[in-house]
Design a protein around this motif. Structure first.
Motif, PDB file in Angstrom:
ATOM      1  N   LEU A 137       7.527  13.691  -1.487  1.00  0.00           N
ATOM      2  CA  LEU A 137       7.329  12.414  -0.830  1.00  0.00           C
ATOM      3  C   LEU A 137       8.600  12.054  -0.056  1.00  0.00           C
ATOM      4  O   LEU A 137       9.693  12.366  -0.508  1.00  0.00           O
ATOM      5  N   PRO A 138       8.508  11.401   1.103  1.00  0.00           N
ATOM      6  CA  PRO A 138       7.280  10.865   1.712  1.00  0.00           C
ATOM      7  C   PRO A 138       6.626  11.802   2.730  1.00  0.00           C
ATOM      8  O   PRO A 138       5.741  11.373   3.468  1.00  0.00           O
ATOM      9  N   ASP A 170      10.955   0.469   1.021  1.00  0.00           N
ATOM     10  CA  ASP A 170      10.417   1.771   1.435  1.00  0.00           C
ATOM     11  C   ASP A 170       9.551   2.377   0.340  1.00  0.00           C
ATOM     12  O   ASP A 170       8.472   2.916   0.607  1.00  0.00           O
ATOM     13  N   GLU A 217       0.038   5.575  -1.128  1.00  0.00           N
ATOM     14  CA  GLU A 217      -0.522   6.548  -2.058  1.00  0.00           C
ATOM     15  C   GLU A 217      -1.662   5.949  -2.871  1.00  0.00           C
ATOM     16  O   GLU A 217      -2.643   6.634  -3.171  1.00  0.00           O
ATOM     17  N   LEU A 258       5.534   3.150   0.375  1.00  0.00           N
ATOM     18  CA  LEU A 258       5.093   4.503   0.062  1.00  0.00           C
ATOM     19  C   LEU A 258       4.043   4.498  -1.044  1.00  0.00           C
ATOM     20  O   LEU A 258       2.992   5.143  -0.930  1.00  0.00           O
TER      21      LEU A 258
END
Length: 228
Positions: free
Chosen positions: A31-32, A198, A206, A202
């Motif tokens: 990720l990311p 952030d 998901e 993220l």
């Protein structure tokens, strides 16, 4: 043991050996960049090249009889080898005891000798996150994933039957439980959201992806999280 699909032909040890011609190990994805599938390729050579990081052993975890068990791969491990590996830490170590580490939700391991080198392919349908080391930094989210795994270990100690439930879960279900845990905590805590914007974005992404593309895994992951 967890049942996982066999990796595609382009990730067998022979193909991995070609990718590792000038490397000791290679990993993707994290990720990311993308949520998976992920793989870790490792070359255990009879003589260090001294041109790069030269692994000599890989420590990881497996599940046997619903219990976690430490496992090690070296050049002396009988090969070819094909087995599942479980969630937790994968540690690569060289001859000087210098390490590179990863956090994983589990998957399949295939290893074989190719031109005198032992080549290992760790593959997972879920992200594989770098946890620092000699040759790499930490991936975004690895620190919080380490804390989540610590929470799982506490649940194993205090809730009878939870370790077997966790061992029986598919890797993508364990990942869904992690995402659900993070999103649930951040959604109820403005300080976490503002302090780690952030990561919050993220994990929201998901959550949406899993709810849409892996509905059964998301539901099972939410149930697993409630069992912690």
């Amino acid at each position: 043991m967890t049942t996982v699909s066999i990796h595609p032909p382009d990730l067998d040890p022979a193909a991995a050996a070609r990718r590792l011609a000038d490397l000791g190990f290679l990993a993707t994805s994290d990720l990311p960049d993308r949520p998976g599938p992920a793989y870790l390729l490792v070359a255990l050579r009879p003589i260090p090249t001294l041109r790069h990081y030269d692994p000599e052993r890989v420590d990881y975890w497996v599940s046997e009889g619903g219990r976690g068990k430490a496992a090690t791969l070296t050049r002396d491990t009988p090969q070819p080898l094909e087995r599942t590996f479980s969630w937790g830490l994968i540690r690569i170590t060289d001859r000087l005891a210098v390490t590179n580490e990863y956090l994983t939700f589990g998957g399949s391991l295939t290893a074989a000798v190719v031109d005198a080198d032992s080549i290992a392919v760790f593959r997972s349908p879920a992200p594989l996150l770098r946890r620092g080391g000699h040759s790499q930094s930490w991936d975004h989210g690895a620190e919080i994933l380490g804390a989540f795994f610590g929470k799982l270990l506490l649940a194993v100690d205090y809730h009878p039957g939870f370790e077997a439930q966790l061992a029986a879960a598919e890797p993508i279900v364990r990942y869904a439980a992690f995402v659900d845990d993070v999103v649930s905590r951040y959604r109820g805590n403005p300080a976490l959201r503002s302090g780690h914007p952030d990561l919050w974005l993220l994990m929201q992404g998901e959550e949406r992806r899993l709810r849409s593309d892996a509905q059964d895994a998301w539901a099972s992951g939410a149930e697993l999280r409630r069992s912690i």
